[in-house]
Design an enzyme around this catalytic site. Structure first.
Site, mmCIF file in Angstrom:
data_model
loop_
_atom_site.group_PDB
_atom_site.id
_atom_site.type_symbol
_atom_site.label_atom_id
_atom_site.label_comp_id
_atom_site.label_asym_id
_atom_site.label_seq_id
_atom_site.Cartn_x
_atom_site.Cartn_y
_atom_site.Cartn_z
ATOM 1 N N GLU A 64 0.308 12.356 -44.055
ATOM 2 C CA GLU A 64 1.200 12.294 -42.885
ATOM 3 C C GLU A 64 2.542 11.665 -43.265
ATOM 4 O O GLU A 64 3.608 12.173 -42.885
ATOM 5 C CB GLU A 64 0.537 11.477 -41.762
ATOM 6 N N CYS A 67 -0.894 6.277 -32.770
ATOM 7 C CA CYS A 67 -1.451 7.221 -31.788
ATOM 8 C C CYS A 67 -2.439 6.518 -30.861
ATOM 9 O O CYS A 67 -2.989 5.463 -31.195
ATOM 10 C CB CYS A 67 -2.105 8.403 -32.486
ATOM 11 N N SER A 116 -7.102 6.577 -43.446
ATOM 12 C CA SER A 116 -6.212 5.469 -43.091
ATOM 13 C C SER A 116 -6.684 4.758 -41.831
ATOM 14 O O SER A 116 -6.753 3.530 -41.778
ATOM 15 C CB SER A 116 -4.796 6.012 -42.890
HETATM 16 S S1 SF4 Z 1 -6.026 9.766 -35.433
HETATM 17 FE FE1 SF4 Z 1 -4.409 10.087 -33.908
HETATM 18 S S2 SF4 Z 1 -2.785 11.169 -35.027
HETATM 19 FE FE2 SF4 Z 1 -4.641 11.341 -36.261
HETATM 20 S S3 SF4 Z 1 -5.566 13.281 -35.606
HETATM 21 FE FE3 SF4 Z 1 -6.468 11.658 -34.339
HETATM 22 S S4 SF4 Z 1 -5.218 11.615 -32.453
HETATM 23 FE FE4 SF4 Z 1 -4.058 12.708 -34.039
#
Ligand code: SF4
Length: 391
Positions: A166, A272, A302
């Site tokens: 990411e 998030c 992570s």
């Molecule tokens: S951890 Fe958060 S950013 Fe990562 S896929 Fe899941 S909702 Fe999306």
């Protein structure tokens, strides 16, 4: 590469009756053992969505070669299942040699939930493949914010991990659009950046402390540290991200004063919701003072690694384990500080009442968590009360 001998909907195959029971009740007493689960844990909305998109694409593009650009998510079981379902990998440890060069417009390529580097997307477009994009909408948030910073003349400071997909995607976007960035991994690295802003250490010292790839190419401290805006990789430890924002704000306040701070500093939380919810729920469970806390998930995930850090301040024995194979009389776990895989003996008290709390990262299937819980019960000498839960 779609293999019709594996028509399973992988999302359904990740369900687990024991975890569903614990999800509903939060706790289960099994003999001397009390099993605890937080209110939020495991697969996030973004992962579930990515798996659903892949399933749909497998059916729609049946008979065509299908590839993942890289790991769909950071869980070994999920990526193994992808391969078992006939999906090849273009990059990463499972990549097929020469696959990228062999792509034609007849191939289908899945972009993982983490998004992808601009250069990879350009190459895929050049080759004319059909793209299936599973990028999580939460990952788009830091992208949008960094583009805003760029338009307004700010350098992006990313709280993230340089080699995480990411963050690599975010860095490549900034660079491609002609902007600049610095990646700080933790509070310690942010502290060093703060010292540069306060002019206590020179920039060369910061370069020695941070990862060699933590800076955009052509980074000029004289110019590019004038105005900074912070974002976070979506899965970092929220409390640490907040502390980093405060630290850099203070450093800039000292350098530029009140009016300069307003002009030269921006901070925007891009953690998030699922990461935040899982961390908050884990803190609530730990506040109940269990005897043991096990965090289940991929060692390269992570959000799982950061979930494993929420108990740091509580002094409760806590371990990050990858799955049921890690759990035995000698426990194999990832050390939070060093990142090394270590082994613990006598980690599970063999007598007396025992309260064990579990959680799982956003990329961990319930089946993996369920097998870890069953293994712990077995090692504690207890059997689950209902045969339907022992599957
Ligand atoms: S951890 Fe958060 S950013 Fe990562 S896929 Fe899941 S909702 Fe999306």
């Amino acid at each position: 590469m779609t293999d019709e001998s594996h028509p399973t909907d992988v999302r359904m195959s990740y369900r687990d009756p024991l975890v569903e029971r614990l999800r509903a009740d939060g706790r289960l007493q099994v003999g001397r053992l009390e099993l605890l689960l937080p209110q939020n844990f495991g697969f996030c909305w973004g992962v579930d969505r990515a798996l659903a998109i892949v399933e749909k694409a497998r059916h729609e593009h049946s008979g065509r070669r299908m590839w993942l650009l890289n790991s769909l998510i950071h869980n070994p079981r999920v990526n193994t299942d992808m391969r078992a379902n006939g999906i090849g990998f273009l990059k990463g440890e499972h990549a097929t040699e020469g696959a990228m060069e062999s792509l034609t417009k007849n191939d289908v390529v899945i972009v993982p939930a983490f998004s992808a580097e601009v250069e990879d997307m350009q190459e895929l477009e050049t080759r004319g493949v059909d793209l299936v994009d599973t990028t999580c909408p939460w990952v788009i948030k830091p992208h949008k914010r960094t583009l805003k910073y760029l338009r307004e003349g700010f350098t992006t400071v990313i709280h993230g991990t340089v080699d995480h997909e990411e963050t690599r995607a975010t860095c490549s976007l900034v660079q491609h659009e002609g902007g600049h960035y610095i990646v700080v991994h933790d509070l310690c690295e942010a502290g060093a950046l703060g010292e540069v802003l306060r002019e206590k250490i020179d920039f060369g010292e910061l370069r020695r402390i941070l990862h060699p790839e933590a800076f955009s190419s052509g980074f000029d401290a004289e110019v590019h540290l004038e105005r900074i805006g912070i974002i976070n990789q979506t899965t970092m430890l929220a409390s640490e991200s907040r502390a980093i924002g405060d630290l850099l704000r203070d450093a800039l306040l000292e350098r530029d004063g009140d009016s300069g701070l307003e002009e030269n500093f921006r901070d925007f939380d891009t953690i998030c919701r699922a990461t935040q919810d899982n961390q908050d729920a884990a803190i609530a469970v730990i506040d109940g003072q269990p005897d043991l806390f096990l965090v289940v998930g991929g060692y390269d995930s992570s959000n799982t690694k950061n979930l494993a850090r929420v108990g740091d301040a509580q002094n409760i024995p806590s371990y990050h384990v990858e799955g049921p194979d890690s759990v035995d009389e000698v426990l194999s776990f990832r050390d939070r500080a060093s990142g090394e895989i270590q082994r613990a003996e006598n980690w599970l008290p063999q007598e007396g009442p025992l309260r064990v709390a579990f959680t799982a990262g956003a990329s961990t299937p319930d089946t993996i968590l369920g097998r870890v819980i069953r293994r712990v019960a077995e090692l504690a000498g207890e059997s689950l009360p209902d045969s339907r839960l022992t599957v």
